[in-house]
Motif scaffolding. Structure first.
Motif, mmCIF file in Angstrom:
data_model
loop_
_atom_site.group_PDB
_atom_site.id
_atom_site.type_symbol
_atom_site.label_atom_id
_atom_site.label_comp_id
_atom_site.label_asym_id
_atom_site.label_seq_id
_atom_site.Cartn_x
_atom_site.Cartn_y
_atom_site.Cartn_z
ATOM 1 N N LYS A 77 0.833 -1.206 0.000
ATOM 2 C CA LYS A 77 0.000 0.000 0.000
ATOM 3 C C LYS A 77 0.868 1.258 0.000
ATOM 4 O O LYS A 77 0.557 2.237 -0.667
ATOM 5 C CB LYS A 77 -0.934 -0.004 1.207
ATOM 6 C CG LYS A 77 -2.062 -1.026 1.111
ATOM 7 C CD LYS A 77 -2.985 -0.942 2.312
ATOM 8 C CE LYS A 77 -4.126 -1.951 2.203
ATOM 9 N NZ LYS A 77 -5.025 -1.901 3.397
ATOM 10 N N GLU A 78 1.958 1.202 0.756
ATOM 11 C CA GLU A 78 2.832 2.374 0.823
ATOM 12 C C GLU A 78 3.528 2.619 -0.513
ATOM 13 O O GLU A 78 3.713 3.758 -0.935
ATOM 14 C CB GLU A 78 3.860 2.216 1.942
ATOM 15 C CG GLU A 78 4.795 3.398 2.058
ATOM 16 C CD GLU A 78 5.036 3.804 3.503
ATOM 17 O OE1 GLU A 78 5.682 4.841 3.708
ATOM 18 O OE2 GLU A 78 4.572 3.109 4.421
ATOM 19 N N SER A 115 1.231 4.486 -2.547
ATOM 20 C CA SER A 115 0.815 5.806 -2.054
ATOM 21 C C SER A 115 2.015 6.740 -2.020
ATOM 22 O O SER A 115 2.289 7.437 -2.997
ATOM 23 C CB SER A 115 0.148 5.685 -0.673
ATOM 24 O OG SER A 115 1.018 5.035 0.251
#
Length: 236
Positions: A16-17, A20
């Protein structure tokens, strides 16, 4: 030095990072993962050992990595075929499938027959997020992978293995031990149960993100998207 690993929650958070603060799209990450897998296959199974690569593909992101790997292997000069029984309707997977169709890469329905004529197999069925029971039609496929004499390269995790505990104590996958493992972004705790050749494919992870999650980015050579490591995490 012990090999640093990422558990299931940390691995999911890292993905997810990357999408993002890391500014990667899922398409980019899948492309880089599949490229890493294809390079590992090229390393352990050069074309002179046989061109026929069977790629077993699951319905999730691990399967998407396998589809990308199949495309790259075709461009390297191999003759890949793909077993893809559970196809999601997601546009990304449909595009990856179309790319293979445009290269005349065959999709096979009979896995046991395809396995008999394969020189090497890529296990891209289930990845680090797998949990629970192996559902049809994959139990028979994983059992066939466990019994075959054809070398198997697993993508991120041997299918059916628990990310923390490794192979199940009984049932499907309990005797599945692939020859090669390609850990994507970083190794998972299951590697302590793995005895084959181990590669890491995570050259795209920045030092800042790696430091945040407590693992080291190994030193990659030249154009390589993979690096082979030993049980202690040191480069071979």
């Amino acid at each position: 030095m012990a090999l640093k690993t990422l558990g299931a929650k940390a691995a999911a958070a890292l993905d997810k990072e990357l999408m993002s603060t890391g500014a990667f799209s899922i398409d980019q990450l899948m492309e880089l993962a599949g490229l890493s897998v294809s390079q590992a296959v090229f390393r352990v199974h050069p074309i002179n050992k046989g061109r026929r690569i069977l790629v077993a593909v699951g319905p999730g992101n691990n399967g998407g990595d396998g589809l990308v790997a199949a495309r790259h292997l075709r461009h390297y000069g191999y003759q890949p075929s793909v077993y893809y029984p559970k196809r999601p309707k997601n546009e990304l997977y449909q595009r990856l499938t179309k790319q293979l169709e445009d290269l005349d890469i065959p999709f096979v329905d009979d896995f046991p027959s395809a396995l008999k004529s394969a020189d090497h197999v890529v296990d891209a069925i289930f990845g680090f997020s797998f949990s629970g029971e192996v559902r049809e039609p994959f139990p028979a496929v994983i059992n066939a992978l466990a019994e075959t004499k054809v070398p198997v390269t697993a993508v991120d995790a041997p299918s059916s293995w628990n990310i923390e505990a490794g192979p199940p104590s009984e049932g499907v996958g309990s005797n599945f031990h692939p020859d090669v493992l390609v850990s994507l972004t970083a190794p998972k705790p299951l590697v302590k149960h793995f005895k084959g050749r181990h590669f890491i494919g995570g050259r795209f992870v920045t030092p800042v993100i790696a430091n945040k999650y407590g693992f080291d980015v190994p030193e990659y050579d030249g154009l390589d998207q993979i690096v082979e490591v030993g049980p202690n995490g040191h480069k071979l």
